[in-house]
Design a protein around this motif. Structure first.
Motif, short mmCIF file in Angstrom:
data_model
loop_
_atom_site.label_atom_id
_atom_site.label_comp_id
_atom_site.label_asym_id
_atom_site.label_seq_id
_atom_site.Cartn_x
_atom_site.Cartn_y
_atom_site.Cartn_z
N PHE A 174 0.85 -1.19 0.00
CA PHE A 174 0.00 0.00 0.00
C PHE A 174 0.89 1.24 0.00
O PHE A 174 1.86 1.32 0.75
CB PHE A 174 -0.90 0.03 1.24
CG PHE A 174 -1.68 -1.24 1.47
CD1 PHE A 174 -2.88 -1.45 0.80
CD2 PHE A 174 -1.21 -2.21 2.33
CE1 PHE A 174 -3.60 -2.61 1.01
CE2 PHE A 174 -1.93 -3.38 2.54
CZ PHE A 174 -3.13 -3.59 1.88
N GLY A 175 0.53 2.23 -0.83
CA GLY A 175 1.29 3.47 -0.89
C GLY A 175 0.79 4.50 0.11
O GLY A 175 -0.41 4.60 0.38
N MET A 176 1.73 5.28 0.66
CA MET A 176 1.41 6.36 1.60
C MET A 176 2.30 7.56 1.30
O MET A 176 3.52 7.45 1.30
CB MET A 176 1.68 5.94 3.05
CG MET A 176 0.77 4.91 3.63
SD MET A 176 1.26 4.57 5.34
CE MET A 176 0.81 6.09 6.15
N VAL A 177 1.68 8.71 1.08
CA VAL A 177 2.46 9.93 0.90
C VAL A 177 2.51 10.70 2.22
O VAL A 177 1.84 10.34 3.20
CB VAL A 177 1.87 10.81 -0.22
CG1 VAL A 177 2.01 10.10 -1.56
CG2 VAL A 177 0.43 11.18 0.05
N MET A 178 3.32 11.74 2.24
CA MET A 178 3.57 12.48 3.48
C MET A 178 2.27 13.04 4.06
O MET A 178 1.46 13.60 3.34
CB MET A 178 4.54 13.62 3.20
CG MET A 178 5.91 13.16 2.71
SD MET A 178 5.92 12.67 0.97
CE MET A 178 6.17 14.25 0.18
N GLY A 179 2.10 12.87 5.36
CA GLY A 179 0.92 13.37 6.05
C GLY A 179 -0.21 12.37 6.15
O GLY A 179 -1.10 12.52 6.99
N GLN A 180 -0.19 11.31 5.32
CA GLN A 180 -1.30 10.35 5.32
C GLN A 180 -1.13 9.30 6.40
O GLN A 180 -0.03 9.04 6.89
CB GLN A 180 -1.41 9.67 3.96
CG GLN A 180 -1.91 10.57 2.85
CD GLN A 180 -2.13 9.82 1.56
OE1 GLN A 180 -1.49 8.81 1.26
NE2 GLN A 180 -3.05 10.33 0.74
N ARG A 181 -2.27 8.70 6.77
CA ARG A 181 -2.28 7.59 7.72
C ARG A 181 -3.13 6.44 7.15
O ARG A 181 -4.11 6.67 6.44
CB ARG A 181 -2.89 7.99 9.07
CG ARG A 181 -2.02 8.96 9.84
CD ARG A 181 -2.24 10.41 9.50
NE ARG A 181 -3.57 10.89 9.90
CZ ARG A 181 -4.22 11.86 9.30
NH1 ARG A 181 -3.71 12.46 8.23
NH2 ARG A 181 -5.40 12.26 9.75
N LEU A 182 -2.75 5.21 7.49
CA LEU A 182 -3.52 4.03 7.14
C LEU A 182 -3.66 3.15 8.37
O LEU A 182 -2.68 2.93 9.10
CB LEU A 182 -2.85 3.22 6.03
CG LEU A 182 -2.82 3.82 4.62
CD1 LEU A 182 -2.02 2.92 3.69
CD2 LEU A 182 -4.24 4.02 4.08
N ASP A 183 -4.87 2.65 8.60
CA ASP A 183 -5.10 1.61 9.60
C ASP A 183 -5.26 0.30 8.83
O ASP A 183 -6.15 0.17 7.98
CB ASP A 183 -6.36 1.88 10.41
CG ASP A 183 -6.18 3.01 11.41
OD1 ASP A 183 -5.40 3.92 11.14
OD2 ASP A 183 -6.86 2.98 12.46
N ILE A 184 -4.39 -0.67 9.15
CA ILE A 184 -4.39 -1.95 8.43
C ILE A 184 -4.49 -3.08 9.45
O ILE A 184 -3.69 -3.16 10.39
CB ILE A 184 -3.11 -2.11 7.59
CG1 ILE A 184 -2.96 -0.94 6.61
CG2 ILE A 184 -3.12 -3.44 6.85
CD1 ILE A 184 -1.68 -0.98 5.79
N LEU A 185 -5.48 -3.96 9.25
CA LEU A 185 -5.64 -5.14 10.10
C LEU A 185 -4.89 -6.32 9.48
O LEU A 185 -5.01 -6.58 8.28
CB LEU A 185 -7.11 -5.50 10.25
CG LEU A 185 -7.98 -4.59 11.12
CD1 LEU A 185 -9.43 -5.06 11.09
CD2 LEU A 185 -7.48 -4.55 12.56
N VAL A 186 -4.10 -7.00 10.30
CA VAL A 186 -3.41 -8.22 9.86
C VAL A 186 -3.67 -9.33 10.87
O VAL A 186 -3.90 -9.05 12.05
CB VAL A 186 -1.89 -8.01 9.69
CG1 VAL A 186 -1.61 -6.97 8.62
CG2 VAL A 186 -1.24 -7.60 11.00
#
Length: 507
Positions: free
Chosen positions: A308-320
């Motif tokens: 998954f890509g993320m640029v500056m300032g972004q957030r991702l919540d990922i369940l594993v």
């Protein structure tokens, strides 16, 4: 003279303001004072401090934002108010922006003509209703953010508490031993007075050497439409401005990574924050399958994958979910366009943790819109006509190193003026030779179109606008104030890529 003003009195006085100009007279009331009603809960305490961080065996003087017990940032429980006293012990003036929050204008953490910096040795109080989700805090003054004046800001929900998942928060950053002002001067040719910039400049220290990447020494301005190398734009090679000394995950490199102990067969909620100054990352889960459940703190329809890509300032919540047999599982963040990577390791009891190389086998491509196109908000905007529509152009380039909006640097900008309650759309058209992560303060927006194709995308506060591309955002202007809209590449913002959304009170 101390003014004691309750929240009820503030709301009444703020509602009486006929336009934004009236807000400036209310600023002392907007910012909570040192004296609070006796019945008020005790505020949480944060301090901006200097600290020494060891990176690859060398000490570096950096900043931190910590609680008295040493915890970095804030982790709020469901229903807990953002009631905070922030002490500045940085040795210089500072201001902290609560990235992802939508507080009253005066509490946003940006210094301007109406809102002063927090002087060294002084404290500032904050009191507002927090926005749930994975967010973060960082300096919005000078280049302090580059020297790690940043920390997580997590606001949990009741659903988070009910979820059978272990939380793991990861703050990513790019790191230089060099004074960030020298790094920027190497890009601009020393033509900027960094110390005088309100949203740029600053002072750093240390030794060693992040240097401007030399492949940018050519004049790339205006080359966004030039083709070459099998139809690839020459601008497509233009991914990174600076070659950093290291890339950090929770202040550590893969020389000495953080190892998080997890359960066999257990579930983990990764709260990933790209706090880098000018680096986009590809998140690589390796052998684990992940499900994105939130973007910029806002729930989305589940999207599965391993990268998954993320640029500056972004957030991702990922369940594993960890396999029943257990093991050690690196969570990697690889720099776009390069081999360098950082990350953490999830390890079950008794698992052998092998060393992870800081360089991948091959260079990663650019972070693109492939994930963004797949994201759909769980709570989208209600359908309604647009009241105010704007189109802005992202302009500027490498030589001279000046990044602008509509060919105007901040200070010469033309604000986007709206009325409270209006449905607003802003289309950002990128005419510059680099991609830009565009962040809006004070409002969260829904991604409404990418490269001219309409969609009901994620609700966010930061969106990537690719080279030769565009992004349209939509929101209901519900928070009066002067809200920065800027590129979250700090070096681009520092040289001018910022404007304002001015949300005025209705009559």
């Amino acid at each position: 003279m101390t003014i004691l003003q309750t929240r009820r009195r503030f709301l009444a006085s703020a509602a009486s303001a006929a336009a934004l100009g009236g807000l400036s007279t209310l600023l002392p009331a907007l910012i909570p004072g040192a004296v609070r009603p006796a019945w008020a809960a005790a505020p949480l305490r944060l301090a901006v401090e200097r600290r020494v961080l060891e990176v690859m065996g060398k000490p570096a003087s950096v900043f931190g934002i910590r609680q008295p017990d040493g915890t970095s940032g804030l982790f709020l429980d469901p229903g807990q108010r953002f009631l905070v006293d922030l002490a500045n012990r940085a040795g210089e003036d500072a201001v902290i922006h609560w990235h992802g929050m939508t507080p009253p204008y005066a509490q946003d953490g940006v210094a301007d003509a109406n809102r002063p910096l927090i002087r060294d040795g002084a404290s500032q109080g904050y009191d507002f209703e927090p926005r749930p989700g994975t967010h973060w805090m960082h300096s919005h003054h000078g280049l302090q953010e580059q020297r790690l004046m940043a920390a997580p800001l997590i606001v949990r929900t009741v659903e988070d508490r009910r979820e059978d998942a272990q939380e793991v928060t990861v703050l990513l950053h790019d790191f230089t031993f060099k004074d960030p002002a020298e790094v920027l001067a190497g890009l601009t040719g020393g033509t900027m007075d960094h110390g005088d910039m309100n949203h740029g400049g600053g002072h750093g220290g240390g030794h060693g050497g992040a240097m401007p990447m030399m492949n940018h020494s050519m004049d790339m301005k205006g080359m966004g439409d030039m083709k070459g190398m099998g139809g690839m734009t020459m601008a497509a090679m233009d991914l990174n401005d600076v070659e950093y000394d290291a890339y950090l995950a929770n202040d550590r490199t893969f020389d000495d990574p953080e190892v998080v102990r997890v359960e066999r067969g257990g579930r983990v909620r990764l709260r990933l924050i790209n706090g880098a100054t000018s680096t986009a990352f590809h998140i690589d889960l390796g052998a684990l399958d992940g499900t994105v459940v939130a973007a910029d703190g806002n729930p989305v329809q589940p999207v599965t994958g391993r990268r998954f890509g993320m640029v500056m300032g972004q957030r991702l919540d990922i369940l594993v979910r960890l396999p029943d047999e257990g093991g050690a599982f690196p969570v990697l963040a690889q720099r776009e366009g390069e081999r360098q990577r950082t990350g953490i390791i999830l390890a079950t009891p008794g698992a052998t943790v092998n060393k992870v190389a800081g360089l991948a086998d091959g260079a990663a491509g650019p972070v693109d819109l492939s994930l963004e196109r797949r994201l759909t908000a769980l709570a989208p905007l209600a359908p309604r006509p647009t009241d105010a529509a704007f189109t802005i152009r992202l302009t500027g380039g490498m030589a001279p190193y000046v990044w602008t909006i509509d060919d105007r640097p901040f200070g010469e900008h033309r604000p986007l003026t709206v009325l409270k309650g209006q449905r607003v759309t802003v289309t950002m058209v990128n005419e510059s030779p680099m991609a830009h992560p565009m962040h809006l303060h004070g409002q969260h927006f829904q991604v409404a179109a990418l490269n001219g194709t309409a969609l009901a995308g994620a609700v966010r506060d930061t969106v990537l606008v690719p080279m030769n591309g565009s992004a349209t955002i939509a929101f209901d202007a519900d928070n009066p104030g002067r809200w920065p809209l800027h590129c979250h590449n700090l070096l681009h913002m520092a040289t001018g890529m910022m404007t304002e959304l001015v949300c005025e009170q209705t009559i």
